[in-house]
Design an enzyme around this catalytic site. Structure first.
Site, mmCIF file in Angstrom:
data_model
loop_
_atom_site.group_PDB
_atom_site.id
_atom_site.type_symbol
_atom_site.label_atom_id
_atom_site.label_comp_id
_atom_site.label_asym_id
_atom_site.label_seq_id
_atom_site.Cartn_x
_atom_site.Cartn_y
_atom_site.Cartn_z
ATOM 1 N N TYR A 125 27.703 -106.785 8.181
ATOM 2 C CA TYR A 125 27.065 -106.889 8.951
ATOM 3 C C TYR A 125 26.111 -105.737 10.266
ATOM 4 O O TYR A 125 25.534 -105.372 10.138
ATOM 5 C CB TYR A 125 28.088 -107.813 10.389
ATOM 6 C CG TYR A 125 26.971 -109.053 10.764
ATOM 7 C CD1 TYR A 125 26.362 -109.827 10.661
ATOM 8 C CD2 TYR A 125 26.867 -108.396 12.258
ATOM 9 C CE1 TYR A 125 25.586 -110.302 11.519
ATOM 10 C CE2 TYR A 125 26.601 -108.864 13.171
ATOM 11 C CZ TYR A 125 25.439 -109.935 12.909
ATOM 12 O OH TYR A 125 24.997 -110.880 13.897
ATOM 13 N N SER A 149 19.952 -123.848 13.698
ATOM 14 C CA SER A 149 20.658 -124.212 14.545
ATOM 15 C C SER A 149 20.849 -122.929 14.976
ATOM 16 O O SER A 149 20.472 -121.912 15.640
ATOM 17 C CB SER A 149 21.610 -123.777 13.192
ATOM 18 O OG SER A 149 23.182 -123.450 13.952
ATOM 19 N N ASN A 191 15.004 -114.570 12.755
ATOM 20 C CA ASN A 191 16.322 -115.144 13.532
ATOM 21 C C ASN A 191 17.124 -115.506 12.534
ATOM 22 O O ASN A 191 19.013 -114.986 12.641
ATOM 23 C CB ASN A 191 15.746 -115.838 14.160
ATOM 24 C CG ASN A 191 17.197 -116.818 14.434
ATOM 25 O OD1 ASN A 191 18.518 -116.057 15.268
ATOM 26 N ND2 ASN A 191 17.499 -117.965 13.646
ATOM 27 N N VAL A 202 15.835 -117.360 2.812
ATOM 28 C CA VAL A 202 14.890 -115.662 3.654
ATOM 29 C C VAL A 202 15.045 -114.607 2.555
ATOM 30 O O VAL A 202 14.274 -114.756 2.477
ATOM 31 C CB VAL A 202 15.322 -115.506 4.834
ATOM 32 C CG1 VAL A 202 14.392 -116.735 5.605
ATOM 33 C CG2 VAL A 202 16.102 -115.203 4.727
HETATM 34 P P1 NAP Z 1 23.936 -119.925 13.073
HETATM 35 O O1 NAP Z 1 24.472 -121.059 13.894
HETATM 36 O O2 NAP Z 1 24.394 -119.848 12.306
HETATM 37 O O3 NAP Z 1 22.399 -120.224 12.797
HETATM 38 C C1 NAP Z 1 21.743 -119.891 11.378
HETATM 39 C C2 NAP Z 1 20.809 -120.303 10.942
HETATM 40 O O4 NAP Z 1 19.832 -119.695 9.766
HETATM 41 C C3 NAP Z 1 21.311 -121.817 10.193
HETATM 42 O O5 NAP Z 1 20.512 -122.604 10.289
HETATM 43 C C4 NAP Z 1 21.194 -120.902 8.739
HETATM 44 O O6 NAP Z 1 21.774 -121.857 7.647
HETATM 45 C C5 NAP Z 1 20.073 -120.197 8.570
HETATM 46 N N1 NAP Z 1 19.945 -119.608 7.254
HETATM 47 C C6 NAP Z 1 21.502 -118.659 6.632
HETATM 48 N N2 NAP Z 1 20.942 -118.515 5.991
HETATM 49 C C7 NAP Z 1 19.615 -118.376 5.705
HETATM 50 C C8 NAP Z 1 18.901 -118.238 4.963
HETATM 51 N N3 NAP Z 1 19.194 -117.000 3.841
HETATM 52 N N4 NAP Z 1 17.047 -118.790 4.198
HETATM 53 C C9 NAP Z 1 16.735 -118.716 5.341
HETATM 54 N N5 NAP Z 1 18.037 -119.720 6.444
HETATM 55 C C10 NAP Z 1 19.245 -119.239 6.710
HETATM 56 O O7 NAP Z 1 23.953 -118.571 13.530
HETATM 57 P P2 NAP Z 1 23.419 -118.210 14.773
HETATM 58 O O8 NAP Z 1 24.536 -117.387 16.149
HETATM 59 O O9 NAP Z 1 22.593 -118.475 15.677
HETATM 60 O O10 NAP Z 1 22.916 -115.768 14.390
HETATM 61 C C11 NAP Z 1 20.859 -116.604 15.006
HETATM 62 C C12 NAP Z 1 21.121 -114.603 14.113
HETATM 63 O O11 NAP Z 1 21.742 -114.718 16.030
HETATM 64 C C13 NAP Z 1 21.724 -114.466 12.811
HETATM 65 O O12 NAP Z 1 20.924 -113.528 12.736
HETATM 66 C C14 NAP Z 1 22.556 -113.626 13.493
HETATM 67 O O13 NAP Z 1 23.140 -112.338 13.088
HETATM 68 C C15 NAP Z 1 22.143 -112.839 15.509
HETATM 69 N N6 NAP Z 1 22.775 -112.666 16.383
HETATM 70 C C16 NAP Z 1 24.198 -114.166 16.988
HETATM 71 C C17 NAP Z 1 25.372 -113.858 17.054
HETATM 72 C C18 NAP Z 1 25.844 -114.998 17.678
HETATM 73 O O14 NAP Z 1 27.095 -114.572 18.769
HETATM 74 N N7 NAP Z 1 25.924 -116.059 17.519
HETATM 75 C C19 NAP Z 1 25.054 -112.562 18.531
HETATM 76 C C20 NAP Z 1 24.471 -111.072 17.699
HETATM 77 C C21 NAP Z 1 23.205 -111.980 16.953
HETATM 78 P P3 NAP Z 1 23.262 -122.287 6.761
HETATM 79 O O15 NAP Z 1 23.804 -123.278 8.134
HETATM 80 O O16 NAP Z 1 22.398 -124.194 5.979
HETATM 81 O O17 NAP Z 1 23.692 -122.269 6.647
#
Ligand code: NAP
Length: 254
Positions: free
Chosen positions: A159, A17, A87, A61
């Site tokens: 967070y 995702s 990630n 993880v």
């Molecule tokens: P996302 O679309 O929610 O994707 C996160 C992915 O990680 C999902 O496929 C989720 O699976 C998986 N996941 C969650 N918990 C997990 C676990 N315990 N073990 C393995 N996989 C797991 O989020 P994203 O926006 O791409 O975020 C990814 C990273 O970027 C995160 O670390 C976030 O803190 C960081 N980040 C994001 C933003 C932003 O604006 N989007 C900004 C700063 C930092 P499920 O869907 O099945 O739960």
């Protein structure tokens, strides 16, 4: 698209995702063989299908046994790892006074302990990695490891703290891993359009508030994050370790 990761084995957590999916596609486009790690095997299968250059690994993880089992699959398939991208992450919102111990623990388990467990279990495979190149761990932190944006109406102390812990894990591990030829860096995204931020970015007032404060005048895309990760993962960054690349459209300038 480059060939700078030809022959490299790269693992990405949370690959099904948002940012993780874009990172996975970028590393593949640059020539790497991919290990796509995520919680939900169906999500992995729907994203990566039966592509031969992708090994799909279901793992949580935050769960030590699950991480060990996932790494055993990588060891069996490749015997080594060259790039690890931590990630996977979760976000929860809530005011400090309402914050439960369980929710604090859950956020830390995925965002801080998860990268620790995955990196530790991957470490032997990284040490066994392609010795012609530096090996790399890239941790996805956040601008929220450095600044606090609770004025967006979404307080998230847990967070913030979990990403701050990941920032220092990055810096401390960079020192310890350097002598093994392993570089450890972070990418700190600003607001990126993913399912993670869909609810907040769905509110026009939040979106406008963000745009006003972003010098580059747009919300980030997962591909912006992926491009930063690919640089840090490659030998183009062969003397870069312990640092953070901000991918935030200039948000943290002021
Ligand atoms: P996302 O679309 O929610 O994707 C996160 C992915 O990680 C999902 O496929 C989720 O699976 C998986 N996941 C969650 N918990 C997990 C676990 N315990 N073990 C393995 N996989 C797991 O989020 P994203 O926006 O791409 O975020 C990814 C990273 O970027 C995160 O670390 C976030 O803190 C960081 N980040 C994001 C933003 C932003 O604006 N989007 C900004 C700063 C930092 P499920 O869907 O099945 O739960």
């Amino acid at each position: 698209m480059t060939n700078r990761l030809d022959g490299r084995i790269a693992a990405v957590t949370g690959a099904a995702s948002g940012n993780g999916r874009a990172i996975a596609e970028k590393l593949l486009a640059d020539g790497a063989t991919l290990v796509a790690i995520d919680l939900n095997p169906d999500a992995l299968a729907s994203v990566f299908g039966d592509r031969p250059e992708v090994l799909q690994v279901q793992a949580d993880v935050a769960d030590e046994a699950s991480v060990k089992a996932g790494m055993a699959k990588i060891a069996e398939a490749f015997g080594r790892l060259d790039i690890l991208v931590n990630n996977a992450g979760i976000v929860k919102f809530g005011t400090f006074e309402e914050l439960s111990r369980a929710e604090w623990d859950q956020v830390f388990a995925v965002n801080s302990t998860g990268p620790f467990l995955v990196s530790r279990e991957a470490y032997g495979l990284l040490r066994a990695g392609d010795g012609d190149h530096t090996r790399a761990i890239v941790n996805i932190t956040s601008v929220e490891a450095h600044i606090v944006i609770s004025s967006s109406g979404h307080p998230q102390i847990h967070y913030n703290a979990s990403k701050g812990a990941l920032l220092q894990l990055t810096r401390a591990l960079a020192v310890e891993a350097a002598s093994s030829g392993i570089r450890v860096n972070a990418v700190a995204p600003g607001f990126i359009e993913t399912p993670f931020t869909a609810e907040a970015l769905g509110k026009e007032e939040v979106r406008n508030w963000l745009l006003e404060r972003t010098p580059m005048g747009r919300i980030g895309k997962p591909e912006d994050v992926a491009n930063g990760v690919a640089f840090l993962a490659s030998d183009d960054a062969s003397w870069v370790t312990g640092t953070t690349l901000f991918v935030d459209g200039g948000w943290t300038i002021y």
